[in-house]
Scaffold this motif. Structure first.
Motif, PDB file in Angstrom:
ATOM      1  N   TYR A 165       7.599  -4.978   5.796  1.00 34.78           N
ATOM      2  CA  TYR A 165       6.725  -6.154   5.975  1.00 34.78           C
ATOM      3  C   TYR A 165       6.566  -6.459   7.417  1.00 34.78           C
ATOM      4  O   TYR A 165       5.680  -7.065   7.967  1.00 34.78           O
ATOM      5  CB  TYR A 165       7.564  -7.162   5.208  1.00 34.78           C
ATOM      6  CG  TYR A 165       6.747  -8.410   5.415  1.00 34.78           C
ATOM      7  CD1 TYR A 165       5.435  -8.669   4.696  1.00 34.78           C
ATOM      8  CD2 TYR A 165       7.475  -9.656   5.907  1.00 34.78           C
ATOM      9  CE1 TYR A 165       4.910 -10.112   4.959  1.00 34.78           C
ATOM     10  CE2 TYR A 165       6.764 -10.908   5.831  1.00 34.78           C
ATOM     11  CZ  TYR A 165       5.633 -10.957   5.385  1.00 34.78           C
ATOM     12  OH  TYR A 165       4.897 -12.427   5.530  1.00 34.78           O
TER      13      TYR A 165
ATOM     14  N   LYS B 204      -1.194 -15.604   8.866  1.00 30.55           N
ATOM     15  CA  LYS B 204      -0.559 -14.444   8.623  1.00 30.55           C
ATOM     16  C   LYS B 204      -0.924 -13.371   9.711  1.00 30.55           C
ATOM     17  O   LYS B 204      -0.256 -12.907  10.471  1.00 30.55           O
ATOM     18  CB  LYS B 204      -0.521 -14.360   7.507  1.00 30.55           C
ATOM     19  CG  LYS B 204       0.373 -13.146   7.165  1.00 30.55           C
ATOM     20  CD  LYS B 204       0.322 -12.720   5.590  1.00 30.55           C
ATOM     21  CE  LYS B 204       0.277 -11.306   5.197  1.00 30.55           C
ATOM     22  NZ  LYS B 204      -0.215 -10.948   3.760  1.00 30.55           N
TER      23      LYS B 204
ATOM     24  N   LYS C  31       3.834   0.372   2.390  1.00 33.61           N
ATOM     25  CA  LYS C  31       3.457  -0.737   3.508  1.00 33.61           C
ATOM     26  C   LYS C  31       3.465  -1.819   2.674  1.00 33.61           C
ATOM     27  O   LYS C  31       2.321  -2.279   2.194  1.00 33.61           O
ATOM     28  CB  LYS C  31       2.282  -0.293   4.193  1.00 33.61           C
ATOM     29  CG  LYS C  31       2.377   1.065   4.653  1.00 33.61           C
ATOM     30  CD  LYS C  31       2.575   0.996   6.352  1.00 33.61           C
ATOM     31  CE  LYS C  31       2.460   2.416   6.824  1.00 33.61           C
ATOM     32  NZ  LYS C  31       2.683   2.258   8.401  1.00 33.61           N
ATOM     33  N   VAL C  32       4.625  -2.624   3.090  1.00 28.27           N
ATOM     34  CA  VAL C  32       4.476  -4.089   2.358  1.00 28.27           C
ATOM     35  C   VAL C  32       3.735  -5.147   3.014  1.00 28.27           C
ATOM     36  O   VAL C  32       3.611  -5.229   4.179  1.00 28.27           O
ATOM     37  CB  VAL C  32       5.824  -4.673   2.167  1.00 28.27           C
ATOM     38  CG1 VAL C  32       6.029  -6.057   1.704  1.00 28.27           C
ATOM     39  CG2 VAL C  32       6.772  -3.694   1.454  1.00 28.27           C
ATOM     40  N   THR C  33       2.976  -5.847   2.222  1.00 29.06           N
ATOM     41  CA  THR C  33       2.012  -6.760   2.912  1.00 29.06           C
ATOM     42  C   THR C  33       2.165  -8.218   2.607  1.00 29.06           C
ATOM     43  O   THR C  33       1.960  -9.138   3.436  1.00 29.06           O
ATOM     44  CB  THR C  33       0.269  -6.420   2.458  1.00 29.06           C
ATOM     45  OG1 THR C  33       0.210  -6.439   1.323  1.00 29.06           O
ATOM     46  CG2 THR C  33      -0.231  -5.294   3.188  1.00 29.06           C
TER      47      THR C  33
ATOM     48  N   TYR D 275      -4.079  -1.459  -3.591  1.00 27.34           N
ATOM     49  CA  TYR D 275      -2.742  -1.834  -3.215  1.00 27.34           C
ATOM     50  C   TYR D 275      -1.973  -1.933  -4.612  1.00 27.34           C
ATOM     51  O   TYR D 275      -2.523  -2.169  -5.717  1.00 27.34           O
ATOM     52  CB  TYR D 275      -2.274  -2.805  -2.535  1.00 27.34           C
ATOM     53  CG  TYR D 275      -3.144  -4.000  -2.582  1.00 27.34           C
ATOM     54  CD1 TYR D 275      -2.320  -4.981  -3.401  1.00 27.34           C
ATOM     55  CD2 TYR D 275      -4.206  -4.499  -2.008  1.00 27.34           C
ATOM     56  CE1 TYR D 275      -2.945  -6.367  -3.978  1.00 27.34           C
ATOM     57  CE2 TYR D 275      -4.736  -5.695  -2.374  1.00 27.34           C
ATOM     58  CZ  TYR D 275      -4.125  -6.795  -3.351  1.00 27.34           C
ATOM     59  OH  TYR D 275      -4.664  -7.855  -3.455  1.00 27.34           O
TER      60      TYR D 275
ATOM     61  N   TYR E  45       1.108  -1.166  -0.116  1.00 27.29           N
ATOM     62  CA  TYR E  45      -0.113  -0.083   0.086  1.00 27.29           C
ATOM     63  C   TYR E  45       0.970   1.299   0.015  1.00 27.29           C
ATOM     64  O   TYR E  45       1.901   1.282   0.446  1.00 27.29           O
ATOM     65  CB  TYR E  45      -0.976   0.134   1.336  1.00 27.29           C
ATOM     66  CG  TYR E  45      -1.988  -0.945   1.327  1.00 27.29           C
ATOM     67  CD1 TYR E  45      -3.421  -0.469   0.965  1.00 27.29           C
ATOM     68  CD2 TYR E  45      -1.688  -2.209   1.753  1.00 27.29           C
ATOM     69  CE1 TYR E  45      -4.405  -1.693   0.741  1.00 27.29           C
ATOM     70  CE2 TYR E  45      -2.751  -3.117   1.790  1.00 27.29           C
ATOM     71  CZ  TYR E  45      -3.950  -2.958   1.477  1.00 27.29           C
ATOM     72  OH  TYR E  45      -5.085  -3.739   1.601  1.00 27.29           O
TER      73      TYR E  45
END
Lengths: 213, 213
Positions: free
Chosen positions: A192, A157, A87-89, A111, A80
């Motif tokens: 992450y 997760k 902002k790594v997902t 995203y 995002y």
DNA sequence: GCTTTTCATTGACCTGGGTTAAGAAATCGC
DNA sequence: GCGATTTCTTAACCCAGGTCAATGAAAAGC
């Protein structure tokens, strides 16, 4: 996500590479279903493959992503952009399927999907899924099973993230997917894990000191 | 999660309440499928309802949860116990289905499900699902759709958590589900937001001051 | 090869959430 | 209704991670 599937005009590459790539697909599918050689041939015939340079963006915020992806080679990450900040997902690598929320829900993506390395990707769409399903109807059983697996792993997760501190999340990543640490730049790993690169540096130093003494 | 479904010996309660409860089920199902009166009658007939006192634990760590749940009345929350500490992952209220990971994956649960209020719950199992599916085969289409919805909302939940600070998460909760704030003790809200009760108090004070000036 | 850019690390300082402990407020049980 | 218990708030202090800035190391471009 039945997207390993679809007609291609691209079949003019080096044969040997393509055959190897097909194995990646069958390896993935074998988790859910046993295919006959005939069926494998159908899939080899219909799949749609494309390659991307590092840095290519496969999906942007606002896109009505009508494609889903299966990675044959390379690495892709999702993120995002919130107030200019990355902002790594998730990171995806070989044998992983990517079904964007925008694909499932048919609404604009919130995203991005971007190649972290040069990638070879099999691309799926509703139409190509339908086409392949017509030829191999029993592939339909795969859908719900895949969804269940995805749901379970997505929950795990979230739960892992909730349960662990940033430091513990790093250790967890070290144990669960050490290969990612040698493949992905640390500022993306940091994002992450929900922290800044500087903090990850400190955590690494802390852990090195603790294990070295 | 086709668990609104199953035979019951419990049908000796007050009729009026039961009819109202049935409406909660049909309201939920109408998101996915339109049912005839006949089909509704079949479901009313076969569903299995139980009530629980506040504090009842529906699923414990280690349990091989063979049941899934649909809340007709009340509120249930899920949590991990990590090193003696409660980590709340979700609140469920009326019209919500709960399909534990242990139910899907057929392995021991890592978390708990507990009633926050007195609850009336419809209980599902593999057997009861099969039974109802036999009588209303087209309910099978509901499965994948429900899974897709669940997956999308689970992803959004993760992504929201990643993107926001604790303070923003509280504001987000205020906007998205204000009713939860008047229903659930703050120490559980705090845990759900990933912070301690003391911090939530401070956040609330900070926000009050900011909006009051 | 050399330059430029990107990435990783370090240090000084700040800040929001954690911890501990205490008291106030709300709820429960009888 | 009233004491007991649970929940909420406040305050003082601590600390991991954030911020800002500088330096070094490694990759990418040309």
């Amino acid at each position: 996500m039945l997207h390993l599937l679809g007609s291609t005009k691209h079949a003019e590459k080096r044969k040997s590479t393509l055959v190897k790539m097909d194995e990646v697909i069958f390896d993935f599918l074998s988790k859910y279903i046993e295919l006959t050689q005939e069926e494998k041939d159908i899939i080899s015939d219909l799949k749609f493959i494309r390659s991307y340079k590092k840095g290519s963006v496969l999906l942007s915020e606002g896109d009505l992503g009508k494609e889903c992806f299966f990675i044959l080679k390379g690495c892709i990450y999702s993120y995002y952009l919130v107030e200019g900040e990355l902002k790594v997902t998730e990171f995806f690598t070989e044998k992983q399927a990517i079904t964007p929320v925008s694909y499932t829900l048919k609404k604009p993506s919130e995203y991005y999907l971007e190649c972290l390395e040069d990638c070879i990707v099999s691309i799926g769409s509703q139409e190509r899924s339908a086409e392949i399903m017509k030829k191999i109807p029993r592939l339909a059983t795969l859908g719900p099973n895949f969804l269940e697996d995805e749901l379970a792993s997505q929950r795990m997760k979230y739960d892992t993230f909730i349960k662990l501190s940033p430091e513990q999340r790093y250790q967890n990543l070290q144990e669960q997917s050490p290969e990612l640490l040698n493949r992905i730049p640390q500022y993306l790993i940091a994002s992450y894990l929900g922290i800044k690169p500087e903090s990850l540096s400190r955590i690494r130093k802390r852990l090195l000191k603790a294990s070295g003494s």
